[in-house]
Design an enzyme around this catalytic site. Structure first.
Site, PDB file in Angstrom:
ATOM      1  N   HIS A 101      -4.740  -0.367   1.875  1.00  0.00           N
ATOM      2  CA  HIS A 101      -5.905  -1.154   1.446  1.00  0.00           C
ATOM      3  C   HIS A 101      -5.879  -2.575   2.028  1.00  0.00           C
ATOM      4  CE1 HIS A 101      -3.449  -3.626  -1.223  1.00  0.00           C
ATOM      5  NE2 HIS A 101      -2.767  -2.507  -1.473  1.00  0.00           N
ATOM      6  N   GLU A 204       0.045   3.070  -5.838  1.00  0.00           N
ATOM      7  CA  GLU A 204       1.195   2.245  -5.461  1.00  0.00           C
ATOM      8  C   GLU A 204       2.369   2.593  -6.377  1.00  0.00           C
ATOM      9  OE1 GLU A 204       3.081   1.040  -3.573  1.00  0.00           O
ATOM     10  OE2 GLU A 204       2.286  -0.893  -2.951  1.00  0.00           O
ATOM     11  N   HIS A 274      -1.526   2.773  -0.402  1.00  0.00           N
ATOM     12  CA  HIS A 274      -0.803   1.524  -0.667  1.00  0.00           C
ATOM     13  C   HIS A 274       0.465   1.392   0.177  1.00  0.00           C
ATOM     14  CE1 HIS A 274      -3.356   1.031  -4.226  1.00  0.00           C
ATOM     15  NE2 HIS A 274      -3.365   2.354  -4.163  1.00  0.00           N
TER      16      HIS A 274
HETATM   17  O1  LIG Z   1       3.074  -5.751  -5.129  1.00  0.00           O
HETATM   18  C1  LIG Z   1       2.972  -4.584  -4.709  1.00  0.00           C
HETATM   19  O2  LIG Z   1       2.462  -3.677  -5.385  1.00  0.00           O
HETATM   20  C2  LIG Z   1       3.501  -4.251  -3.346  1.00  0.00           C
HETATM   21  C3  LIG Z   1       2.408  -4.182  -2.322  1.00  0.00           C
HETATM   22  O3  LIG Z   1       1.604  -5.312  -2.328  1.00  0.00           O
HETATM   23  O4  LIG Z   1       4.404  -5.227  -2.989  1.00  0.00           O
HETATM   24  P1  LIG Z   1       5.672  -5.014  -2.052  1.00  0.00           P
HETATM   25  O5  LIG Z   1       5.278  -5.514  -0.707  1.00  0.00           O
HETATM   26  O6  LIG Z   1       6.704  -5.824  -2.704  1.00  0.00           O
HETATM   27  O7  LIG Z   1       6.051  -3.569  -2.060  1.00  0.00           O
END
Ligand SMILES: O=C(O)[C@@H](CO)OP(=O)(O)O
Length: 346
Positions: A101, A204, A274
């Site tokens: 996204h 995610e 994600h």
């Molecule tokens: O905050 C989150 O859900 C993820 C993606 O933005 O972060 P990270 O990059 O730490 O996996």
């Protein structure tokens, strides 16, 4: 767990319903008169108990007329002198587009987001539109998104740029009524639609007690290394959250069960999801080790192209190139599709 099928995601319009229903006199510009024969639209998908969909007919997006059976195949993708079934059998190649996204309001604020349902920023909207431009010549027959708004927005915004001008339609299979109330009553209109399946399994990774915390402040508090381990390691979960391995257990399982089935039947698929759900899927596609996946980082709004051929995935696009030509190595089949779009649109 076995995928026990308990109902089908079918848009049905039996002829008796047409005659008896006083509700659906018109759907958009399509009048009931034009479809008085009665037919049903069948996505070929069935929802399973775990919330996924399985293909009940082998091919998705098949249309069953009351008297005959034929699949809805994009006339641009299918050679005109080949029947759709023959085409699908011969078609041993399908495109798979993955898009993380665009920037969300919590990406902008540098907050752990996980399963919190946060929308895109203006920049995220622009990234999604830009992503759409890059994939505007690549065929898309079915779209999968997570159930989170940032992935859905990205898919929908990207499709506004597609040259084929098909309309992405979100499937509502959450209840019998939702299905009934979102039926479409025209075969012609159906041909111009792309089903969008939302699946929580593509969400995610659940970030546990980090959700809503600032990433920099968390690193200051727990140490950079610990936080990096939580964010990028394969099997170390953040406090009360999912490790990448746990995320893969649902995301990759869903991919194998549902999405690969579509690719095998020759459908071109786009997935909007994600950073971490896609990392787990890419780990599977590219056969990365749990060490290699640590350094896999995905930028927001960059589409990646894979080709599925003879049961194998090959990556055709690197996120590095700024233009479509720089990003994707087209196969002959994709080049033909593009040429047909050029002919149709000029
Ligand atoms: O905050 C989150 O859900 C993820 C993606 O933005 O972060 P990270 O990059 O730490 O996996």
């Amino acid at each position: 767990m076995a995928n026990a099928v308990f109902h089908q995601a079918i848009w049905i319009l039996p002829s008796h319903h047409l005659q008896n229903s006083g509700i659906h006199q018109e759907f958009g510009n399509v009048s009931v008169k034009s479809i008085s024969k009665g037919f049903k639209f069948d996505l070929g998908l069935s929802m399973s108990r775990n919330g996924g969909y399985s293909s009940s007919k082998g091919n998705s997006f098949a249309v069953e007329a009351s008297t005959s059976q034929n699949s809805v195949v994009d006339p641009i993708s299918a050679p005109s002198n080949t029947s759709s079934n023959e085409f699908q059998k011969k078609s041993s190649e399908a495109a798979l587009i993955l898009i993380r996204h665009g920037e969300s309001l919590w990406n902008e604020k540098n907050l752990f987001t996980g399963c919190v349902d946060v929308p895109l920023t203006k920049k995220g909207v622009e990234e999604a539109i830009e992503a759409g431009k890059r994939i505007s010549n690549i065929p898309v027959d079915i779209i999968y998104t997570s159930s989170l708004i940032r992935a859905k927005m990205t898919a929908m915004l990207a499709m506004t740029q597609h040259r084929r001008r098909k309309v992405p339609i979100i499937m509502h299979n959450e209840s019998e009524q939702a299905r009934a109330w979102s039926q479409i009553f025209s075969e012609d209109t159906m041909r111009q639609c792309i089903p969008v399946i939302t699946a929580w399994q593509l969400n995610e990774r659940m970030y546990g007690e980090l959700q809503g915390l600032n990433k920099q402040e968390t690193a200051d508090r727990f140490g950079k290394e610990k936080v990096h381990e939580w964010r990028r390691s394969y099997d170390i979960p953040p406090p009360n959250g999912e490790s990448l391995e746990m995320c893969a257990e649902r995301a990759v399982a869903y991919f194998k069960d549902q999405i690969e089935t579509q690719l095998r039947s020759g459908k071109h698929v786009m997935i909007a999801a994600h950073g971490n759900s896609l990392r787990s899927i890419i780990m599977y596609l590219d056969k990365l080790t749990s060490q290699e996946v640590i350094s896999l980082e995905l930028s927001t709004g960059i589409p990646m192209l894979y080709i599925f051929k003879e049961g194998r995935f090959s990556r055709r696009g690197s996120p590095a190139g700024p233009t479509e030509a720089g990003v994707y190595a087209y196969t002959r089949r994709l080049a033909q599709y593009r040429q047909k779009l050029d002919e149709m649109l000029h």
